[in-house]
Design an enzyme around this catalytic site. Sequence first.
Site, short mmCIF file in Angstrom:
data_model
loop_
_atom_site.label_atom_id
_atom_site.label_comp_id
_atom_site.label_asym_id
_atom_site.label_seq_id
_atom_site.Cartn_x
_atom_site.Cartn_y
_atom_site.Cartn_z
N ASN A 81 0.89 -1.13 -0.02
CA ASN A 81 0.15 -0.07 0.05
C ASN A 81 0.87 1.32 -0.01
O ASN A 81 1.52 1.65 0.99
CB ASN A 81 -0.90 0.01 1.35
N LYS A 119 0.06 4.20 -0.29
CA LYS A 119 -0.73 5.34 0.36
C LYS A 119 -0.38 6.67 -0.55
O LYS A 119 -0.55 6.52 -1.84
CB LYS A 119 -0.12 5.53 1.70
N HIS A 156 -9.56 0.74 5.17
CA HIS A 156 -8.19 0.99 5.76
C HIS A 156 -8.51 2.04 6.85
O HIS A 156 -9.22 2.78 6.77
CB HIS A 156 -7.13 1.40 4.63
N GLU A 168 -6.85 4.64 8.09
CA GLU A 168 -6.68 5.75 7.68
C GLU A 168 -7.95 6.40 7.06
O GLU A 168 -8.18 7.72 7.29
CB GLU A 168 -5.52 6.13 6.77
N GLU A 223 -4.90 -5.05 10.84
CA GLU A 223 -3.94 -3.79 11.07
C GLU A 223 -4.20 -3.18 12.15
O GLU A 223 -5.07 -2.63 12.49
CB GLU A 223 -4.13 -3.13 9.74
N GLY A 235 2.44 2.48 10.77
CA GLY A 235 3.35 3.43 10.46
C GLY A 235 4.03 4.18 11.76
O GLY A 235 4.71 5.08 11.66
N SER A 253 3.62 -2.06 10.24
CA SER A 253 4.87 -2.04 10.33
C SER A 253 5.44 -3.34 9.97
O SER A 253 6.54 -3.62 10.51
CB SER A 253 5.35 -1.49 11.60
#
Length: 263
Positions: A13, A15, A106, A108, A178, A184, A222
């Site tokens: 991904n 992003k 996701h 985010e 996740e 991140g 990560s």
Amino acid sequence: MSNSTITPWVVGNWKMNPMHANAFQLIQEFKQLLEHENIAPEQCHIGVAPTTIALTSIQAQLKDAARTVYTVAQDLSRVAGTGAYTGEVSAELLKDSGIEFALVGHSERRELFGDHVEILKEKLHHALNAGLTVIYCVGESLDQREQGLADQVVLQQICDIAAVVQAEQWQNIVIAYEPIWAIGTGKTASPEDAQAMHAKIREGLTQITSYGANMAILYGGSVKAENAVELAACPDINGALVGGASLNAQSFYQIAKAFAQSK
């Protein structure tokens, strides 16, 4: 426990990265690694999720790769078809452009852009009806984990979508777990914690659908070349949704190789 016949998935991904020239270089480097030492498609599915503006150009660059590398949309519209919806890209437009895969849910998108459960259900419904394969993301916050609510939160996120998934469409869904606190941040759930959650997800899926035992469940949070082998050894971890490490061709290749060799 996972069905040992599940082919792992490793999806990068990207992003909101990188610039066009860097994206082109990244793909060229990854293709060279595959040419030097290929990873057999039956050992591991590989995909990359570039920005929307780069989807078709990356797809074109991957056509001459030594093996199939799928191009994955990072998101899609909650609106189907075509129409006066400025800035939106529908599932049907993705399918028409030859894009067969999409991320939905996701963290985010949930945390930063307000994708609540009703929006996610609309996105998932349209994606599946358009014939896309969906990588559906679930995960808990650090606060939820510390309160002992991680299992409940994650399983509820899966139950939330059951109403819009037809029985046979479950085979077109990949789950990506996740933990939000590990995305991140450099923090990674221990292999034991990740495996425990994946086993819970597997148990939940088998209660919802007859395809549950055969669905791939990916870990995201990560993931790096340095921890991929240990994660890949876990029986219910069927691949990885890779963030920052997917922007380095060598790291991404090593992660894919780890999962290809583990199953």
